[in-house]
Scaffold this active site. Structure first.
Site, PDB file in Angstrom:
ATOM      1  N   SER A  16       3.675  -2.598  10.351  1.00 51.62           N
ATOM      2  CA  SER A  16       5.227  -2.479  10.169  1.00 51.62           C
ATOM      3  C   SER A  16       5.749  -4.009  10.526  1.00 51.62           C
ATOM      4  O   SER A  16       6.686  -4.355  10.259  1.00 51.62           O
ATOM      5  CB  SER A  16       5.229  -2.137  11.596  1.00 51.62           C
ATOM      6  OG  SER A  16       5.425  -1.026  12.433  1.00 51.62           O
ATOM      7  N   GLU A  29      -5.194  -5.602  11.113  1.00 53.21           N
ATOM      8  CA  GLU A  29      -4.016  -4.414  10.473  1.00 53.21           C
ATOM      9  C   GLU A  29      -4.164  -3.631  12.515  1.00 53.21           C
ATOM     10  O   GLU A  29      -5.116  -3.230  12.495  1.00 53.21           O
ATOM     11  CB  GLU A  29      -4.051  -3.217   9.809  1.00 53.21           C
ATOM     12  CG  GLU A  29      -3.860  -4.617   8.600  1.00 53.21           C
ATOM     13  CD  GLU A  29      -3.266  -3.227   7.407  1.00 53.21           C
ATOM     14  OE1 GLU A  29      -1.845  -2.793   7.245  1.00 53.21           O
ATOM     15  OE2 GLU A  29      -3.822  -1.828   7.204  1.00 53.21           O
ATOM     16  N   GLY A  52       2.371   1.962  10.864  1.00 48.73           N
ATOM     17  CA  GLY A  52       3.346   2.930  10.429  1.00 48.73           C
ATOM     18  C   GLY A  52       4.331   3.051  12.010  1.00 48.73           C
ATOM     19  O   GLY A  52       4.915   4.484  11.872  1.00 48.73           O
ATOM     20  N   GLY A  75       3.228  -1.688   4.336  1.00 52.57           N
ATOM     21  CA  GLY A  75       3.182   0.539   4.542  1.00 52.57           C
ATOM     22  C   GLY A  75       4.269   0.649   3.916  1.00 52.57           C
ATOM     23  O   GLY A  75       4.876   0.575   2.766  1.00 52.57           O
ATOM     24  N   GLY A  76       4.927   1.161   5.123  1.00 50.85           N
ATOM     25  CA  GLY A  76       6.993   1.495   4.621  1.00 50.85           C
ATOM     26  C   GLY A  76       6.943   1.226   4.227  1.00 50.85           C
ATOM     27  O   GLY A  76       7.553   1.564   3.012  1.00 50.85           O
ATOM     28  N   ASN A  99       0.724  -1.806  -0.248  1.00 52.82           N
ATOM     29  CA  ASN A  99       0.300   0.121  -0.051  1.00 52.82           C
ATOM     30  C   ASN A  99       0.924   1.316   0.036  1.00 52.82           C
ATOM     31  O   ASN A  99       1.822   1.465   0.604  1.00 52.82           O
ATOM     32  CB  ASN A  99      -0.824   0.440   1.318  1.00 52.82           C
ATOM     33  CG  ASN A  99      -1.474   0.958   1.514  1.00 52.82           C
ATOM     34  OD1 ASN A  99      -1.524   1.575   0.324  1.00 52.82           O
ATOM     35  ND2 ASN A  99      -2.433   1.171   2.653  1.00 52.82           N
ATOM     36  N   TRP A 100       1.183   1.522  -1.283  1.00 55.29           N
ATOM     37  CA  TRP A 100       2.179   2.804  -1.454  1.00 55.29           C
ATOM     38  C   TRP A 100       1.529   4.347  -0.377  1.00 55.29           C
ATOM     39  O   TRP A 100       2.176   5.143  -0.676  1.00 55.29           O
ATOM     40  CB  TRP A 100       2.070   3.459  -2.744  1.00 55.29           C
ATOM     41  CG  TRP A 100       2.938   1.926  -3.254  1.00 55.29           C
ATOM     42  CD1 TRP A 100       3.694   0.823  -2.453  1.00 55.29           C
ATOM     43  CD2 TRP A 100       3.291   2.079  -4.709  1.00 55.29           C
ATOM     44  NE1 TRP A 100       4.270   0.306  -3.251  1.00 55.29           N
ATOM     45  CE2 TRP A 100       4.122   0.347  -5.091  1.00 55.29           C
ATOM     46  CE3 TRP A 100       3.317   2.746  -5.945  1.00 55.29           C
ATOM     47  CZ2 TRP A 100       4.634   0.538  -6.129  1.00 55.29           C
ATOM     48  CZ3 TRP A 100       3.906   2.029  -7.264  1.00 55.29           C
ATOM     49  CH2 TRP A 100       4.170   1.042  -7.130  1.00 55.29           C
ATOM     50  N   LYS A 101       0.072   4.157   0.117  1.00 57.63           N
ATOM     51  CA  LYS A 101      -0.908   5.574   0.428  1.00 57.63           C
ATOM     52  C   LYS A 101      -0.697   6.430  -1.228  1.00 57.63           C
ATOM     53  O   LYS A 101      -0.915   6.626  -1.471  1.00 57.63           O
ATOM     54  CB  LYS A 101      -0.225   5.089   1.580  1.00 57.63           C
ATOM     55  CG  LYS A 101      -0.283   4.268   2.716  1.00 57.63           C
ATOM     56  CD  LYS A 101       0.228   4.074   4.215  1.00 57.63           C
ATOM     57  CE  LYS A 101       0.124   3.496   4.396  1.00 57.63           C
ATOM     58  NZ  LYS A 101      -0.165   3.552   6.153  1.00 57.63           N
TER      59      LYS A 101
HETATM   60  C1  PEP Z   1      -0.559   0.097   6.567  1.00 59.80           C
HETATM   61  O1  PEP Z   1      -0.467   1.059   6.415  1.00 59.80           O
HETATM   62  O2  PEP Z   1      -1.557  -0.831   6.195  1.00 59.80           O
HETATM   63  C2  PEP Z   1       0.969  -0.824   6.688  1.00 59.80           C
HETATM   64  C3  PEP Z   1       0.351  -2.023   7.523  1.00 59.80           C
HETATM   65  O3  PEP Z   1       2.079   0.589   7.045  1.00 59.80           O
HETATM   66  P1  PEP Z   1       3.330   0.078   7.853  1.00 59.80           P
HETATM   67  O4  PEP Z   1       3.605  -1.059   7.266  1.00 59.80           O
HETATM   68  O5  PEP Z   1       3.975   0.835   7.495  1.00 59.80           O
HETATM   69  O6  PEP Z   1       2.792  -0.113   9.626  1.00 59.80           O
END
Ligand code: PEP
Length: 254
Positions: free
Chosen positions: A211, A165, A171, A232-233, A9-11
């Site tokens: 994360s 999640e 994040g 995400g990140g 997920n590049w947001k």
């Molecule tokens: C997300 O936003 O779905 C996510 C899991 O972010 P991150 O991996 O950065 O925690």
């Protein structure tokens, strides 16, 4: 048999050129690897560019509106996504639930709209830190499942992916332990079994998100009920995302 799915997920990150370059770099690094399904979720305005790059990756949207058309300024319909050859869509991400006030009822309408359009919904659920600390994790997550997935047929449930999640892990660098994640995944699967059927529950993929990094992915993915990751990140750099995908190579196929 549940094939792992690794979703990035590049947001609201990257520009057009960077989005295309990242998709190309991920595809090149995969080198035809078949250990997992891989999907990337660029910002909506770059979906066409990433799809046109023809990398072989599945390309998804980060949200969709539940209505077919009409006066919904700024919104995007399922049919518009289908016109772009988008195949999947993230729904009910905690950032939309908590920052934009999206409810499970809305997520349910979006899920049904996506399914009717032939899109694969990835429906996100997860508790806040204070809810976990109050011992309400199962109650919160299962209520989100009950409402967000209400009215789906067993067949529709099979076309749907669930992503657990925990909000406190998104994040923050504070990943759930494999045991914490597995406990909730097992509860969700048990709920699926009771609400649909044991055979349906056995086939639905439940992703963990929060994360996930290359160095913690293998242990999370080794859990019996964790079938992939929503990232995400770490999905914003090819090397770290590829590291997570590679972690599926050594995993069970349940
Ligand atoms: C997300 O936003 O779905 C996510 C899991 O972010 P991150 O991996 O950065 O925690």
């Amino acid at each position: 048999m549940r094939r792992p799915l690794i979703a990035g997920n590049w947001k609201m990150n990257l520009n057009r050129a960077q989005s295309v370059a990242l998709a190309r770099e991920i595809a090149a690094g995969l080198n035809g690897s078949l250990s997992a399904d891989v999907a990337v979720f660029p910002p909506a305005v770059y979906l066409d560019a990433v799809i046109a790059a023809d990398t072989g990756l599945a390309v998804g949207a980060q949200d969709v509106n539940e209505n077919a058309d009409g006066a919904f300024t700024g919104e995007i319909s399922c049919q518009m996504l289908c016109d772009l050859n988008v195949t999947t869509v993230i729904l009910g991400h905690s950032e939309r639930r908590n920052l934009l006030g999206e409810t499970s009822e809305q997520v349910q309408r979006k899920t049904l709209a996506a399914l009717r359009a032939g899109l694969t919904p990835i429906v996100c659920v997860g508790e806040l830190l204070e809810q976990r600390q109050a011992g309400q994790t199962d109650q919160v997550v299962l209520e989100q499942c009950r409402t967000s997935l209400a009215g789906l047929s067993a067949e529709q449930m099979l076309q749907t992916v669930v992503a657990y999640e925990p909000v406190w892990a998104i994040g923050t660098g504070q990943v759930a332990t494999p045991a914490q994640a597995e406990e909730v995944h097992a509860s969700i699967r048990q709920w699926l079994s009771k609400s649909f059927s044991p055979a349906t529950a056995a086939q639905v993929r439940i992703l963990y998100g929060g994360s996930v990094k290359a160095d913690n992915a293998a242990e999370l993915l080794s859990q019996a009920n964790i079938d992939g990751a929503l990232v995400g990140g770490a999905s914003l750099k090819a090397e770290s995302f590829l590291g997570i995908i590679r972690a599926t190579e050594t995993q069970k196929v349940a």
